[in-house]
Each structure stands twice: as C-alpha cells, then as structure tokens.
Design an enzyme around this catalytic site. Structure first.
Site, PDB file in Angstrom:
ATOM      1  N   ASP A  14      42.150  35.312  35.060  1.00 49.69           N
ATOM      2  CA  ASP A  14      40.724  35.590  35.287  1.00 49.69           C
ATOM      3  C   ASP A  14      40.517  36.464  36.530  1.00 49.69           C
ATOM      4  OD1 ASP A  14      38.048  35.344  34.658  1.00 49.69           O
ATOM      5  OD2 ASP A  14      38.014  33.163  34.715  1.00 49.69           O
ATOM      6  N   GLU A  44      39.261  40.282  32.804  1.00 50.52           N
ATOM      7  CA  GLU A  44      38.417  40.810  33.896  1.00 50.52           C
ATOM      8  C   GLU A  44      37.088  41.334  33.359  1.00 50.52           C
ATOM      9  OE1 GLU A  44      38.166  44.188  32.865  1.00 50.52           O
ATOM     10  OE2 GLU A  44      38.208  44.787  34.961  1.00 50.52           O
ATOM     11  N   TRP A  45      36.731  40.830  32.164  1.00 54.20           N
ATOM     12  CA  TRP A  45      35.396  40.990  31.573  1.00 54.20           C
ATOM     13  C   TRP A  45      35.021  42.444  31.267  1.00 54.20           C
ATOM     14  CZ3 TRP A  45      34.342  38.753  36.886  1.00 54.20           C
ATOM     15  CH2 TRP A  45      34.849  37.457  36.981  1.00 54.20           C
ATOM     16  N   GLY A  46      36.032  43.322  31.188  1.00 54.46           N
ATOM     17  CA  GLY A  46      35.750  44.721  30.864  1.00 54.46           C
ATOM     18  C   GLY A  46      35.196  45.517  32.032  1.00 54.46           C
ATOM     19  N   ASN A  66      36.503  46.929  34.704  1.00 50.58           N
ATOM     20  CA  ASN A  66      37.235  48.139  35.112  1.00 50.58           C
ATOM     21  C   ASN A  66      37.897  48.819  33.918  1.00 50.58           C
ATOM     22  OD1 ASN A  66      37.168  47.952  38.258  1.00 50.58           O
ATOM     23  ND2 ASN A  66      37.636  45.891  37.532  1.00 50.58           N
ATOM     24  N   ASP A  82      31.109  36.645  29.377  1.00 49.43           N
ATOM     25  CA  ASP A  82      31.352  35.493  28.487  1.00 49.43           C
ATOM     26  C   ASP A  82      30.427  35.436  27.270  1.00 49.43           C
ATOM     27  OD1 ASP A  82      33.037  34.921  30.536  1.00 49.43           O
ATOM     28  OD2 ASP A  82      32.325  32.883  30.844  1.00 49.43           O
TER      29      ASP A  82
HETATM   30  C1  GAL Z   1      35.231  32.941  33.191  1.00 51.13           C
HETATM   31  C2  GAL Z   1      35.922  33.331  31.908  1.00 51.13           C
HETATM   32  C3  GAL Z   1      35.751  32.180  30.942  1.00 51.13           C
HETATM   33  C4  GAL Z   1      36.364  30.931  31.532  1.00 51.13           C
HETATM   34  C5  GAL Z   1      35.758  30.634  32.901  1.00 51.13           C
HETATM   35  C6  GAL Z   1      36.470  29.494  33.608  1.00 51.13           C
HETATM   36  O1  GAL Z   1      35.370  33.956  34.122  1.00 51.13           O
HETATM   37  O2  GAL Z   1      35.369  34.508  31.406  1.00 51.13           O
HETATM   38  O3  GAL Z   1      36.334  32.504  29.692  1.00 51.13           O
HETATM   39  O4  GAL Z   1      37.758  31.115  31.639  1.00 51.13           O
HETATM   40  O5  GAL Z   1      35.816  31.767  33.738  1.00 51.13           O
HETATM   41  O6  GAL Z   1      35.973  29.252  34.877  1.00 51.13           O
END
Ligand code: GAL
Length: 399
Positions: free
Chosen positions: A161, A194-196, A198, A216
C-alpha cells in the site's frame, strides 16, 4: 607556509570530492528488470478488507480458507487467501515485524501452513511508508528484512500500500520491494496498491504483477463517497488503460464487493461480469463462510471466470456507448469475442452490439453462448441484441 599547505590540502580534498560522482557515473549499467514470471492470468482469491476491515483474526482466515474449498470456489480457480491491513502489532528489538499475538496466537507461519494444507496460497499486506493506512508499522527501511520474513512464513502474494509515503518516489519505492521479494528466493506475486496516483501502468510492468488503477471501491453501484468509488465510477476510470494490461501485469480496478449486501443481485452480476471482461484480478471480498447460494453462483460462474482467465489476457474495451447503454468487448483465444451489454439506466432496455462495433464483417453468422443462462442461443448475423434489466448485463461469447 602554513597557509599554502592548508590551501594544497583543500585542493586535494575538493579533488577527491569531485571524484566520487564521476566514479558513480562510470559504474556499469544495470540490466533492465525482468518480469518475475508470475500471474500469467489475473490472480484470483479472497481478501479480508472489504468485509472485515481491521476485525480480523486467525479464525476468520481459517474459516475463509475452509469455505473457499467447501463452496467450490477453489475448484472455480480462486487460490489466494490475503490478509489485508491490521495484522501487525509492532517490531521487535531486531526490527523484525511481529503479528498481533492476540488475533494470531498461532503465528503467521502456522497460518500459512494451514492455508497451504487446504491447497491454497497465502497473501499478506504491507505498506511502502512508515505506517500502513491503519497506522500499523509499514515496511519503509525494512523492505529486505520483511521480504525475508514473509518468505519464511510461506507468503505467496504481497499487497503493498501507499499510505504515509509523503515525498517518496513511487517507482523507486516499489522497485525496492520488488527487488527485496526477488532476493527472498520465494516466488511472491507483487500487488502494487498506490491507487493509480503516479500512473503505475506506465512503470509497473516489470516491477509488479498488478497495480491498482483507482482509489478504493465500496459496496455501491454509482457515486463517490470521500475517496471511495462505486462500481460504475471505477469502470469509467478503466477506459484508456486497456493496452497496459497483459499476462503477468494487470490493471487492478480493486477487489470485488459481490455479496457484501448493499447492491442487488443484478448489480453484483454486472460487477462480476465487467471485472471478468476487464481481465481484473478476481479477489472476492465477502464473508465466504456465510454466503447465499445466489452469491456463490455469481462468484463461481465458470464461463464468466473463463473470460477473465483467457490466456490472451486482453482487457475489454468499451466499443459502444449510447447514453446509458454500453457494449464492452474483448478478443479471446481461438478467435471468439466476449461481449458484455450493460444497461446503466433505471429501466429494462434492449441493448445491441453490432458486428461493426467489433470490427467484424456484418455478413458473418456467429454462434452465441449466454454465459449466465449457460445455454447456446440461435446464431446471430450482423448484430446481437438482448433485453437487459436495469443495472444489469447480458454476457455472451460470440464465435
Ligand atoms: C487502502 C487500500 C485498501 C486497504 C486499506 C487498508 O489504502 O486501498 O484496499 O488495503 O488501505 O488500510
């Protein structure tokens, strides 16, 4: 004299300082990173986060592993049991990561052994910063040590993450953990989370096996809620990323919400069909030990899963959009096409794919297989239409 002497010394020191970068510049070039050879089809499994959040313990994990086998999900192709955030309690005097002894009294190695004894694989979570999103210790500065620890526990999959990373560079940060996993000597699928932010699709291909493309998901059809996105919002964000995905390196539109209770069965069917069309990793996120037969039937639809797992690994494109009515299609091994007809509107409607949408000659007569009814429909020539319920899909294979 003293002055001249110290001037000469300074010249020598400056010269030496100058020599350092020059030497670094002439060091031999590193060979380019190669893919690790894993995840040649999108990974399939289950992850704790969407249903259990931080309320996890070894009983929850064991029950999920048991249910994955007894429900038929293992036979349908699901394999990884992934423990997401909140399993860690701290580090010991040697910097070794320690699992929460209250929640995991038997320890992670024993849990890994249990998962393996069920014929499944073991996944775990960490974070590239000092702290995870749940404020547990992340791996920053401990990458090689943590990778060795995971390997010693029998870990087969790491989700990594991006919380508390501040000014860290994403590519080099993920490279460090990628190298650490390889150095551990154990094949470990590497999930970049890293949620896209970068654009990991531009640099992740030889670093990891999958990368999140968005923030998410949450158990909701459409609409954003803080950093959480509904299924349709995530779907829209996949347009344009198709060509970055392929065997060993997948776009990850986040885990499944199928069965978590806030969407209708029709919506869950659509979510599952679209994720399969996208060649997305299929990580169930519901309580496997307590799912209804209807939810199980969605998650184990082998004909839909076969589309997701097609060896060509070509992600579907949105080939037509007429307001709320869309056609998503992908080529399959052997020359067929998987097609999803999506109705985003609030009423049932006829949705059509034309052969023109698929760049096929309209004179062609194609076999049509309905992947939800599990039956062959009459051959179609030039186009195929279906009556699609509100927020529903028709999913067919044309060949
Ligand atoms: C977010 C991630 C989620 C989950 C969560 C846990 O950053 O996108 O899928 O892993 O953290 O804290």
């Amino acid at each position: 004299m003293k002055r001249i002497f110290s001037f000469l010394i300074s010249l020598l020191v400056l010269g030496a300082m100058h020599a350092v970068p020059a030497q670094a510049e002439t060091s031999p070039p590193q060979p380019p990173r190669q893919s690790n050879g894993l995840a040649l089809t999108p990974p399939m499994g289950w992850n704790t986060w969407n249903k259990f959040g931080c309320e996890i313990n070894e009983t929850v994990i064991r029950q999920a592993a048991d249910a994955m086998v007894s429900s038929g999900m293992k036979d349908a192709g699901y394999e990884y049991i992934v423990i997401d955030d909140c399993w860690q309690s701290g580090r010991d005097a040697k910097g070794q990561i320690v699992a929460d002894a209250k929640r995991f009294p038997s320890g992670m190695a024993a849990l890994g052994e249990y998962i393996h004894s069920r014929g499944l694989k073991f996944g775990i979570y960490s974070d590239a910063g000092k702290l995870t999103c749940g404020k547990h210790p992340g791996s920053l500065g401990h990458e090689f040590q943590d990778a060795r620890t995971y390997a010693s526990w029998g870990v087969d999959y790491l989700k990594y993450d991006w919380c508390s990373t501040y000014t860290q560079d994403a590519k080099s940060t993920y490279e460090t953990m990628s190298d650490a996993l390889r150095a551990s000597g154990r094949p470990i699928v590497f999930s970049i989370c890293e949620w896209g932010l970068n654009k990991p699709w531009l640099w992740g291909k030889t670093i990891g096996n999958l990368w999140r493309t968005t923030d998410d998901i949450y158990d909701h059809w459409q609409g954003k809620h803080g950093y959480e996105h509904g299924v349709m919002d995530i779907l829209d964000l996949q347009v344009g990323l198709e060509s970055y995905s392929g065997p060993g390196h997948w776009n990850d539109p986040d885990m499944l919400e199928v069965g978590n209770g806030k969407m209708t069965l029709e919506e869950y069917k659509s979510h599952f069909s679209l994720w399969a069309a996208l060649a997305a990793p299929l990580m169930a996120g519901n309580d496997l030990a307590a799912m209804t037969p209807e939810i199980k039937a969605i998650l184990t639809n082998k004909e839909v899963i076969a589309v997701d797992q097609d060896p060509l690994g070509i992600q579907a494109r949105r080939v037509a959009k007429h307001g709320d009515f869309e056609v998503w299609a992908r080529p399959l091994q052997g020359g067929g096409r998987a097609v999803v007809l999506l109705n985003r509107s609030s009423a049932s409607h006829t949705v059509t794919v034309t052969w023109d949408d698929l760049h096929l000659p309209s004179s062609l007569s194609l076999k049509v297989r309905d992947l939800w009814a599990h039956k062959d429909l009459p051959n179609a020539k030039g186009s195929f239409s279906a009556e699609v319920p509100s927020h529903g899909v028709a999913m067919v294979r044309l060949e």
